[in-house]
Design a protein around this motif. Sequence first.
Motif, PDB file in Angstrom:
ATOM      1  N   MET A   1       0.845  -1.180   0.000  1.00  0.00           N
ATOM      2  CA  MET A   1       0.000   0.000   0.000  1.00  0.00           C
ATOM      3  C   MET A   1       0.889   1.241   0.000  1.00  0.00           C
ATOM      4  SD  MET A   1      -3.075   0.976   2.628  1.00  0.00           S
ATOM      5  CE  MET A   1      -4.008  -0.452   2.117  1.00  0.00           C
ATOM      6  N   ASP A   2       0.524   2.224  -0.795  1.00  0.00           N
ATOM      7  CA  ASP A   2       1.279   3.472  -0.846  1.00  0.00           C
ATOM      8  C   ASP A   2       1.127   4.233   0.455  1.00  0.00           C
ATOM      9  OD1 ASP A   2       2.172   3.082  -3.413  1.00  0.00           O
ATOM     10  OD2 ASP A   2       0.470   4.117  -4.329  1.00  0.00           O
ATOM     11  N   VAL A   3       2.248   4.756   0.950  1.00  0.00           N
ATOM     12  CA  VAL A   3       2.220   5.551   2.173  1.00  0.00           C
ATOM     13  C   VAL A   3       3.041   6.816   1.951  1.00  0.00           C
ATOM     14  CG1 VAL A   3       4.176   4.328   3.192  1.00  0.00           C
ATOM     15  CG2 VAL A   3       2.600   5.557   4.666  1.00  0.00           C
ATOM     16  N   THR A   4       2.502   7.903   2.420  1.00  0.00           N
ATOM     17  CA  THR A   4       3.189   9.186   2.397  1.00  0.00           C
ATOM     18  C   THR A   4       3.455   9.576   3.838  1.00  0.00           C
ATOM     19  OG1 THR A   4       1.988   9.846   0.409  1.00  0.00           O
ATOM     20  CG2 THR A   4       2.980  11.610   1.707  1.00  0.00           C
ATOM     21  N   VAL A   5       4.652  10.083   4.114  1.00  0.00           N
ATOM     22  CA  VAL A   5       4.972  10.589   5.446  1.00  0.00           C
ATOM     23  C   VAL A   5       5.217  12.076   5.301  1.00  0.00           C
ATOM     24  CG1 VAL A   5       6.573  10.500   7.389  1.00  0.00           C
ATOM     25  CG2 VAL A   5       5.962   8.398   6.186  1.00  0.00           C
ATOM     26  N   ARG A   6       4.562  12.852   6.166  1.00  0.00           N
ATOM     27  CA  ARG A   6       4.689  14.307   6.118  1.00  0.00           C
ATOM     28  C   ARG A   6       4.598  14.878   7.522  1.00  0.00           C
ATOM     29  NH1 ARG A   6      -0.177  16.384   7.257  1.00  0.00           N
ATOM     30  NH2 ARG A   6      -2.032  15.164   6.801  1.00  0.00           N
ATOM     31  N   ALA A   7       4.989  16.123   7.660  1.00  0.00           N
ATOM     32  CA  ALA A   7       4.840  16.821   8.936  1.00  0.00           C
ATOM     33  C   ALA A   7       3.357  17.096   9.173  1.00  0.00           C
ATOM     34  CB  ALA A   7       5.622  18.127   8.913  1.00  0.00           C
ATOM     35  N   ALA A   8       2.941  16.940  10.416  1.00  0.00           N
ATOM     36  CA  ALA A   8       1.548  17.218  10.779  1.00  0.00           C
ATOM     37  C   ALA A   8       1.297  18.724  10.739  1.00  0.00           C
ATOM     38  CB  ALA A   8       1.247  16.679  12.166  1.00  0.00           C
ATOM     39  N   GLU A   9       0.047  19.060  10.485  1.00  0.00           N
ATOM     40  CA  GLU A   9      -0.404  20.451  10.495  1.00  0.00           C
ATOM     41  C   GLU A   9      -1.525  20.586  11.514  1.00  0.00           C
ATOM     42  OE1 GLU A   9      -1.672  20.913   6.464  1.00  0.00           O
ATOM     43  OE2 GLU A   9       0.368  20.771   5.673  1.00  0.00           O
ATOM     44  N   ARG A  10      -1.792  21.792  11.940  1.00  0.00           N
ATOM     45  CA  ARG A  10      -2.850  22.009  12.936  1.00  0.00           C
ATOM     46  C   ARG A  10      -4.198  21.430  12.483  1.00  0.00           C
ATOM     47  NH1 ARG A  10      -3.829  25.554  17.056  1.00  0.00           N
ATOM     48  NH2 ARG A  10      -1.973  25.718  18.331  1.00  0.00           N
ATOM     49  N   GLY A  11      -4.482  21.471  11.206  1.00  0.00           N
ATOM     50  CA  GLY A  11      -5.738  20.928  10.693  1.00  0.00           C
ATOM     51  C   GLY A  11      -5.863  19.424  10.856  1.00  0.00           C
ATOM     52  N   ASP A  12      -4.735  18.742  11.098  1.00  0.00           N
ATOM     53  CA  ASP A  12      -4.742  17.295  11.312  1.00  0.00           C
ATOM     54  C   ASP A  12      -5.181  16.907  12.727  1.00  0.00           C
ATOM     55  OD1 ASP A  12      -3.642  16.567   8.761  1.00  0.00           O
ATOM     56  OD2 ASP A  12      -1.649  17.150   9.504  1.00  0.00           O
ATOM     57  N   VAL A  13      -5.122  17.837  13.657  1.00  0.00           N
ATOM     58  CA  VAL A  13      -5.288  17.514  15.074  1.00  0.00           C
ATOM     59  C   VAL A  13      -6.577  16.752  15.385  1.00  0.00           C
ATOM     60  CG1 VAL A  13      -5.544  18.500  17.396  1.00  0.00           C
ATOM     61  CG2 VAL A  13      -3.692  19.262  15.899  1.00  0.00           C
ATOM     62  N   PRO A  14      -7.753  17.191  14.938  1.00  0.00           N
ATOM     63  CA  PRO A  14      -8.962  16.426  15.293  1.00  0.00           C
ATOM     64  C   PRO A  14      -8.902  14.962  14.834  1.00  0.00           C
ATOM     65  CG  PRO A  14      -9.573  18.575  14.456  1.00  0.00           C
ATOM     66  CD  PRO A  14      -8.096  18.421  14.207  1.00  0.00           C
ATOM     67  N   GLY A  15      -8.466  14.734  13.617  1.00  0.00           N
ATOM     68  CA  GLY A  15      -8.369  13.371  13.107  1.00  0.00           C
ATOM     69  C   GLY A  15      -7.317  12.549  13.829  1.00  0.00           C
ATOM     70  N   LEU A  16      -6.185  13.168  14.163  1.00  0.00           N
ATOM     71  CA  LEU A  16      -5.131  12.450  14.877  1.00  0.00           C
ATOM     72  C   LEU A  16      -5.572  12.097  16.293  1.00  0.00           C
ATOM     73  CD1 LEU A  16      -1.908  14.325  13.697  1.00  0.00           C
ATOM     74  CD2 LEU A  16      -2.941  12.224  12.774  1.00  0.00           C
ATOM     75  N   ARG A  17      -6.340  12.969  16.906  1.00  0.00           N
ATOM     76  CA  ARG A  17      -6.854  12.651  18.251  1.00  0.00           C
ATOM     77  C   ARG A  17      -7.801  11.454  18.201  1.00  0.00           C
ATOM     78  NH1 ARG A  17      -6.918  18.500  20.561  1.00  0.00           N
ATOM     79  NH2 ARG A  17      -4.963  18.371  21.718  1.00  0.00           N
ATOM     80  N   ILE A  18      -8.630  11.392  17.184  1.00  0.00           N
ATOM     81  CA  ILE A  18      -9.528  10.238  17.027  1.00  0.00           C
ATOM     82  C   ILE A  18      -8.706   8.981  16.790  1.00  0.00           C
ATOM     83  CG2 ILE A  18     -11.261   9.186  15.508  1.00  0.00           C
ATOM     84  CD1 ILE A  18     -12.382  12.093  15.146  1.00  0.00           C
ATOM     85  N   LEU A  19      -7.724   9.070  15.897  1.00  0.00           N
ATOM     86  CA  LEU A  19      -6.845   7.933  15.603  1.00  0.00           C
ATOM     87  C   LEU A  19      -6.177   7.448  16.896  1.00  0.00           C
ATOM     88  CD1 LEU A  19      -4.367   7.815  12.647  1.00  0.00           C
ATOM     89  CD2 LEU A  19      -3.702   7.022  14.884  1.00  0.00           C
ATOM     90  N   ARG A  20      -5.645   8.376  17.682  1.00  0.00           N
ATOM     91  CA  ARG A  20      -4.978   8.035  18.948  1.00  0.00           C
ATOM     92  C   ARG A  20      -5.936   7.334  19.907  1.00  0.00           C
ATOM     93  NH1 ARG A  20      -5.020  10.831  23.690  1.00  0.00           N
ATOM     94  NH2 ARG A  20      -3.299  10.484  25.092  1.00  0.00           N
ATOM     95  N   SER A  21      -7.127   7.872  20.049  1.00  0.00           N
ATOM     96  CA  SER A  21      -8.120   7.264  20.948  1.00  0.00           C
ATOM     97  C   SER A  21      -8.473   5.847  20.511  1.00  0.00           C
ATOM     98  CB  SER A  21      -9.392   8.118  21.002  1.00  0.00           C
ATOM     99  OG  SER A  21      -9.116   9.352  21.608  1.00  0.00           O
ATOM    100  N   GLN A  22      -8.671   5.662  19.224  1.00  0.00           N
ATOM    101  CA  GLN A  22      -8.992   4.329  18.704  1.00  0.00           C
ATOM    102  C   GLN A  22      -7.836   3.364  18.914  1.00  0.00           C
ATOM    103  OE1 GLN A  22      -9.989   5.348  14.650  1.00  0.00           O
ATOM    104  NE2 GLN A  22     -12.168   5.600  15.141  1.00  0.00           N
ATOM    105  N   ALA A  23      -6.611   3.834  18.693  1.00  0.00           N
ATOM    106  CA  ALA A  23      -5.435   2.976  18.870  1.00  0.00           C
ATOM    107  C   ALA A  23      -5.283   2.557  20.331  1.00  0.00           C
ATOM    108  CB  ALA A  23      -4.178   3.702  18.390  1.00  0.00           C
ATOM    109  N   ILE A  24      -5.445   3.485  21.248  1.00  0.00           N
ATOM    110  CA  ILE A  24      -5.319   3.165  22.675  1.00  0.00           C
ATOM    111  C   ILE A  24      -6.429   2.222  23.117  1.00  0.00           C
ATOM    112  CG2 ILE A  24      -5.456   4.132  25.004  1.00  0.00           C
ATOM    113  CD1 ILE A  24      -3.912   6.581  23.868  1.00  0.00           C
ATOM    114  N   GLU A  25      -7.637   2.497  22.707  1.00  0.00           N
ATOM    115  CA  GLU A  25      -8.766   1.631  23.068  1.00  0.00           C
ATOM    116  C   GLU A  25      -8.531   0.207  22.568  1.00  0.00           C
ATOM    117  OE1 GLU A  25     -12.196   0.315  24.720  1.00  0.00           O
ATOM    118  OE2 GLU A  25     -11.675   2.434  24.832  1.00  0.00           O
ATOM    119  N   ALA A  26      -8.142   0.078  21.311  1.00  0.00           N
ATOM    120  CA  ALA A  26      -7.938  -1.255  20.735  1.00  0.00           C
ATOM    121  C   ALA A  26      -6.793  -1.995  21.408  1.00  0.00           C
ATOM    122  CB  ALA A  26      -7.676  -1.140  19.232  1.00  0.00           C
ATOM    123  N   SER A  27      -5.714  -1.299  21.719  1.00  0.00           N
ATOM    124  CA  SER A  27      -4.540  -1.948  22.315  1.00  0.00           C
ATOM    125  C   SER A  27      -4.735  -2.295  23.788  1.00  0.00           C
ATOM    126  CB  SER A  27      -3.321  -1.038  22.192  1.00  0.00           C
ATOM    127  OG  SER A  27      -3.008  -0.836  20.850  1.00  0.00           O
TER     128      SER A  27
END
Length: 154
Positions: A1-27
């Motif tokens: 699968m193609d993956v791009t790595v980039r610096a985060a921007e302030r607009g990413d914060v809501p989505g990253l917080r959701i991602l973090r919550s889901q990752a912690i819950e699952a783990s």
Amino acid sequence: MDVTVRAAERGDVPGLRILRSQAIEASCSDVYDRDVYADLVVGTDDPLEAWIDEDATTVLVAETPITPVSYAVFSADVGVVRGIFTSPEYEREGFGTVLLQRVEAQMGQAGAQSVRAAVPTIAFEFFEANGYEHSSATEWRGLPAETMTKSLDR
């Protein structure tokens, strides 16, 4: 699968917080009682915006053409990984490893001789598979953890 790595921007914060919550819950859900990790899922003390804004800390995002799937927070000049979080739907597909390799490369470029991270028990296997060694007991946001280290060969 193609993956791009980039610096985060302030607009990413809501989505990253959701991602973090889901990752912690699952783990954590199969390992700890919910009251042990519930505050981590809510993440009210997460300084993600500050980390994105400050020069001393870097937040990298790994994304597919569709969505961010993983992110890492680190301080390159002192060689500290603050966290790596991957969406449960994308675990074990190499996104965390790609990020960790990029983190290590940036730390080496910044002059760090080694990398260290406070790693919760649930993430030992990932860090061990990437060449990290256990060095001392600690805690990570209230969870049992160990400081794990890796020398950066130049």
